[in-house]
Motif scaffolding. Structure first.
Motif, PDB file in Angstrom:
ATOM      1  N   THR A 196       9.349  -2.062   2.715  1.00  0.00           N
ATOM      2  CA  THR A 196       8.783  -2.228   1.372  1.00  0.00           C
ATOM      3  C   THR A 196       7.584  -3.162   1.390  1.00  0.00           C
ATOM      4  OG1 THR A 196      10.481  -3.870   0.989  1.00  0.00           O
ATOM      5  CG2 THR A 196      10.844  -1.713   0.025  1.00  0.00           C
ATOM      6  N   GLN A 209       7.372  -6.838  -5.903  1.00  0.00           N
ATOM      7  CA  GLN A 209       8.730  -6.644  -5.403  1.00  0.00           C
ATOM      8  C   GLN A 209       8.756  -6.544  -3.879  1.00  0.00           C
ATOM      9  OE1 GLN A 209      10.688  -3.117  -6.796  1.00  0.00           O
ATOM     10  NE2 GLN A 209      12.565  -3.594  -5.691  1.00  0.00           N
ATOM     11  N   GLY A 210       7.786  -5.832  -3.302  1.00  0.00           N
ATOM     12  CA  GLY A 210       7.851  -5.571  -1.872  1.00  0.00           C
ATOM     13  C   GLY A 210       7.266  -6.667  -1.010  1.00  0.00           C
ATOM     14  N   TYR A 238       6.346  -8.317 -14.349  1.00  0.00           N
ATOM     15  CA  TYR A 238       5.950  -7.913 -15.700  1.00  0.00           C
ATOM     16  C   TYR A 238       5.656  -9.130 -16.562  1.00  0.00           C
ATOM     17  CZ  TYR A 238       6.753  -2.968 -15.051  1.00  0.00           C
ATOM     18  OH  TYR A 238       6.642  -1.684 -14.641  1.00  0.00           O
ATOM     19  N   GLN A 278       5.338  -3.253   3.759  1.00  0.00           N
ATOM     20  CA  GLN A 278       4.183  -2.438   4.132  1.00  0.00           C
ATOM     21  C   GLN A 278       3.774  -1.508   2.999  1.00  0.00           C
ATOM     22  OE1 GLN A 278       5.911  -0.957   7.677  1.00  0.00           O
ATOM     23  NE2 GLN A 278       6.114  -3.082   8.292  1.00  0.00           N
ATOM     24  N   GLU A 279       4.785  -1.024   2.283  1.00  0.00           N
ATOM     25  CA  GLU A 279       4.460  -0.186   1.121  1.00  0.00           C
ATOM     26  C   GLU A 279       3.648  -0.995   0.115  1.00  0.00           C
ATOM     27  OE1 GLU A 279       7.803   1.654  -0.720  1.00  0.00           O
ATOM     28  OE2 GLU A 279       6.713   1.995  -2.578  1.00  0.00           O
ATOM     29  N   ALA A 280       4.088  -2.237  -0.112  1.00  0.00           N
ATOM     30  CA  ALA A 280       3.343  -3.105  -1.025  1.00  0.00           C
ATOM     31  C   ALA A 280       1.925  -3.299  -0.516  1.00  0.00           C
ATOM     32  CB  ALA A 280       4.048  -4.452  -1.150  1.00  0.00           C
ATOM     33  N   GLY A 281       1.808  -3.516   0.810  1.00  0.00           N
ATOM     34  CA  GLY A 281       0.485  -3.741   1.380  1.00  0.00           C
ATOM     35  C   GLY A 281      -0.425  -2.551   1.184  1.00  0.00           C
ATOM     36  N   VAL A 282       0.082  -1.358   1.467  1.00  0.00           N
ATOM     37  CA  VAL A 282      -0.805  -0.187   1.400  1.00  0.00           C
ATOM     38  C   VAL A 282      -1.148   0.136  -0.047  1.00  0.00           C
ATOM     39  CG1 VAL A 282       0.846   1.734   1.358  1.00  0.00           C
ATOM     40  CG2 VAL A 282      -1.296   1.994   2.535  1.00  0.00           C
ATOM     41  N   LYS A 283      -0.180  -0.057  -0.958  1.00  0.00           N
ATOM     42  CA  LYS A 283      -0.486   0.197  -2.373  1.00  0.00           C
ATOM     43  C   LYS A 283      -1.538  -0.778  -2.873  1.00  0.00           C
ATOM     44  CE  LYS A 283       3.623   2.435  -4.121  1.00  0.00           C
ATOM     45  NZ  LYS A 283       4.960   2.253  -4.673  1.00  0.00           N
ATOM     46  N   ASP A 318       5.367  -3.092  -8.115  1.00  0.00           N
ATOM     47  CA  ASP A 318       5.721  -2.667  -6.760  1.00  0.00           C
ATOM     48  C   ASP A 318       5.297  -3.708  -5.726  1.00  0.00           C
ATOM     49  OD1 ASP A 318       6.780  -0.434  -7.774  1.00  0.00           O
ATOM     50  OD2 ASP A 318       5.244   0.957  -7.056  1.00  0.00           O
ATOM     51  N   ARG A 362      10.650  -8.056 -10.027  1.00  0.00           N
ATOM     52  CA  ARG A 362       9.956  -7.129 -10.923  1.00  0.00           C
ATOM     53  C   ARG A 362       9.842  -7.711 -12.317  1.00  0.00           C
ATOM     54  NH1 ARG A 362       9.333  -2.039  -8.530  1.00  0.00           N
ATOM     55  NH2 ARG A 362       8.523  -0.960 -10.319  1.00  0.00           N
ATOM     56  N   GLN A 400      14.005  -4.029 -16.567  1.00  0.00           N
ATOM     57  CA  GLN A 400      14.087  -4.231 -15.116  1.00  0.00           C
ATOM     58  C   GLN A 400      15.409  -4.877 -14.724  1.00  0.00           C
ATOM     59  OE1 GLN A 400      11.795  -2.922 -13.280  1.00  0.00           O
ATOM     60  NE2 GLN A 400      10.648  -2.365 -15.104  1.00  0.00           N
TER      61      GLN A 400
END
Lengths: 523, 102
Positions: A176, A258-259, A326, A178-183, A255, A322, A317
């Motif tokens: 997650t 959170q990640g 918000y 890395q997902e946060a990083g790429v997003k 996102d 998260r 949430q």
């Protein structure tokens, strides 16, 4: 051919101008960049790992050193005779506003570094990189806050952002992260590109990237067709809106918060937001004050959307990170209310809010970093049940920080919201003030939900567990709590500092303003 | 530089910008998204240099040089992150990267 080239170079009739640099004015940035490079060099040169915590200590000392370097700047810009000054050929402005923002950004660095220390050890990732990235990112933030030229503003934004992309994707074993990083990276680079296109259009419309020259040009010339400048302004707003997570450019925030590693989030939510708002205020409030009637309605809509999204979506949430993501969107909406006022009181309220908010949010994410378990997991609301029994002091501190975010009296959050609402009403935006107060009530439900989870009794309270509290994280918690509560009881000091931190535009023709040392410019 | 010539450059920049935006929004392959972002930055460079020639100042060209350097740094970090994701899940499809929802 080389000989003729050399001949041309040596006979060059054009003398190369040297730019006057007031090094004292750049000292905080230089300390941050130099310190970051030094840490990186030491890390790669020493044969074995340094003692754990050395890098955190070095980071805190560097940030404190940069603060010390900023104190004489503050005294200088407040001095009636000397006052604010522009340096580096008018590209950097050192005024009360930039020095105030520098102090807030450096506080965020210290709090996040203290939070990083224990977190990295728990994740077995101790190393210099996160601290180096954070220091570089902070140098970009300081650059943004003191930018007097859109080129410098863009460079600051990119230095700030690129380091934060890496900080978000830093957790190598956690998908997650890395997902946060790429997003964050894709959306961040996308919005930076919009920002850049906006700068190009403004340059095309006004013929300069210097904020002073833009302001002078716009106030002296009535543009027959202002479409180019307005389009550029709108694109700039997209870039800034993304950095401060204002709706409708907020989609990345939940996102990514959170990640990403929790201490990185502490930095993202505090330092990055301060830098974004400092840049936004400088460009919109100062350079484009003549276009106030054009951008105020847009900021109005953004503020309403941001506050509503931040408060209403937080309610549904179940993950504390998260929820706070918000809630930080909601806070951004509040600061936009102050920006929308476009008055000196509005700028003062925005600065006060940013300073108070930095300590509240960095402290809150510091608590989340402590309470989460190895692998940076355990951030759901259920993980907070029984915290008052397992770690009563941490639970109490977290409760106070959350109450401060809700704006309860005797905390800094109350006065932050109070000044913003006052500024909005004085500027004639009562509608906005009412919406702001309603969303504050909605989002206080979120904070109370976390507090109830921590203090609630019942069958669903899990078995006791030990939650280690690293000394550095404890120190960060003490600092943020002390500032939050003391500002809540004595708001006058911070308010008067914020009042004196007004951003200014100085025309370049004023030689005394350009050169602070009094030495006449060189040949 | 006259207005007519400037408009042609601006049009080229705008078209490239739109192609880049479309690429970021429509492509799901992370590398292609990175290339689309580069395309947007190059569209901005064309604008900057055209405006610089229009105003007869060097600012636009200098800024374009800065943008080229920044774009290189950005794509370096971006490819590193994409590589990290590829190592973990053998895919660079952005639609696959969706652990978090809500």
């Amino acid at each position: 051919m080389l000989a003729s080239l050399w001949q041309q170079l040596s006979d060059s009739p054009v003398p190369i101008d040297s730019v006057d640099l007031a090094w004292a004015g750049l000292a905080p940035v230089m300390i941050l960049i130099g310190g970051a490079l030094l840490i990186l060099a030491v890390d790669s040169l020493v044969p074995r790992r340094l003692r754990p915590g050395s890098y955190a200590l070095a980071t805190v000392l560097l940030a404190a050193g940069a603060m010390v370097a900023a104190v004489p700047l503050w005294q200088r810009v407040q001095d009636a005779e000397r006052g604010p000054f522009a340096t580096a050929a008018g590209a950097i402005m050192v005024d009360g506003f930039s020095v105030f923002a520098t102090f807030v950004i450096l506080s965020a660095v210290i709090l996040a570094a203290l939070s990083f220390d224990g977190w990295l050890r728990r994740e077995e990732m101790d190393g210099a990189e996160p601290y180096v990235l954070m220091l570089l990112s902070a140098s970009g933030g300081v650059m943004m806050a003191s930018a007097n030229d859109l080129i410098v503003m863009f460079l600051g934004l990119e230095i700030l952002s690129i380091a934060v992309y890496v900080l978000a994707a830093m957790h190598l074993r956690k998908i997650t992260s890395q997902e946060a990083g790429v997003k964050y990276f894709v959306l961040g680079a996308f919005s930076s590109a919009f920002f850049l296109y906006g700068i190009a259009l403004i340059y095309g419309g006004t013929g300069s990237t210097n904020l002073v020259r833009i302001a002078t040009y716009l106030s002296a010339t009535v543009l027959g067709d202002s479409g180019l400048v307005l389009a550029g302004l709108a694109l700039l707003l997209v870039g800034f809106g993304f950095k401060v997570a204002a709706a409708p450019f907020h989609f990345w925030a939940p996102d990514v918060y959170q990640g990403a590693p929790t201490p990185s989030v502490a930095w993202m939510a505090s330092g990055v937001k301060v830098a974004g708002f400092a840049g936004l205020l400088r460009v919109f409030y100062l350079a484009f004050s003549t276009y106030r009637l054009d951008w105020q309605p847009v900021i109005f809509v953004l503020a309403v959307l941001t506050m509503l999204v931040g408060s209403v979506l937080a309610v549904v949430q179940t993950d504390v990170k998260r929820m706070l993501a918000y809630s930080s969107i909601n806070h951004a909406g509040f600061i936009l209310v102050a920006v929308q006022a476009a008055t000196a009181a509005g700028v003062q309220a925005a600065l006060f809010y940013l300073a108070a908010y930095t300590f509240m949010v960095a402290g809150s994410f510091g608590v989340i970093a402590v309470v989460s378990r190895k692998g940076d997991i355990g951030t759901s609301l259920d993980d907070y049940r029984g915290l008052s029994r397992d770690r009563p002091v941490v639970a109490f501190a977290f409760a106070l920080l959350l109450l401060a975010q809700a704006g309860v009296p005797l905390t800094s959050g109350f006065f932050a919201k109070f000044y913003v609402i006052t500024a909005a009403i004085e500027a004639g935006s009562s509608t906005l003030a009412i919406i702001a107060m309603i969303t504050a009530v909605i989002s206080s439900y979120v904070y109370l939900r976390i507090i109830v989870a921590m203090y609630g009794a019942g069958d669903d309270v899990p078995a006791p567990r030990t939650i280690p509290l690293p000394a550095a994280a404890g120190l960060a918690l003490v600092i943020s709590l002390t500032v939050t509560m003391s500002v809540g009881v004595f708001p006058g000091t911070l308010a008067s500092l914020a009042e004196r931190a007004t951003p200014v535009l100085i025309p370049e023709s004023d030689p005394g303003a350009v050169d602070p040392s009094g030495v006449p410019p060189g040949p | 530089m006259d207005d007519l010539l400037l408009n042609q450059f601006l049009l080229l920049g705008a078209v490239l910008f739109c192609i880049g935006v479309y690429g970021v929004l429509a492509r799901r392959n992370a590398v292609l998204v990175l290339m689309s972002i580069e395309l947007i930055l190059n569209a901005v460079n064309i604008n900057l240099i055209a405006f610089g020639a229009f105003w007869g100042s060097i600012t636009g060209s200098v800024f374009a040089l800065f943008v080229i350097a920044i774009a290189a740094a950005e794509v370096g970090v971006g490819l590193a992150i994409v590589l990290l994701i590829y190592r973990n899940r053998r895919s660079v499809d952005l639609d696959d990267v969706a652990e978090m929802k809500g």
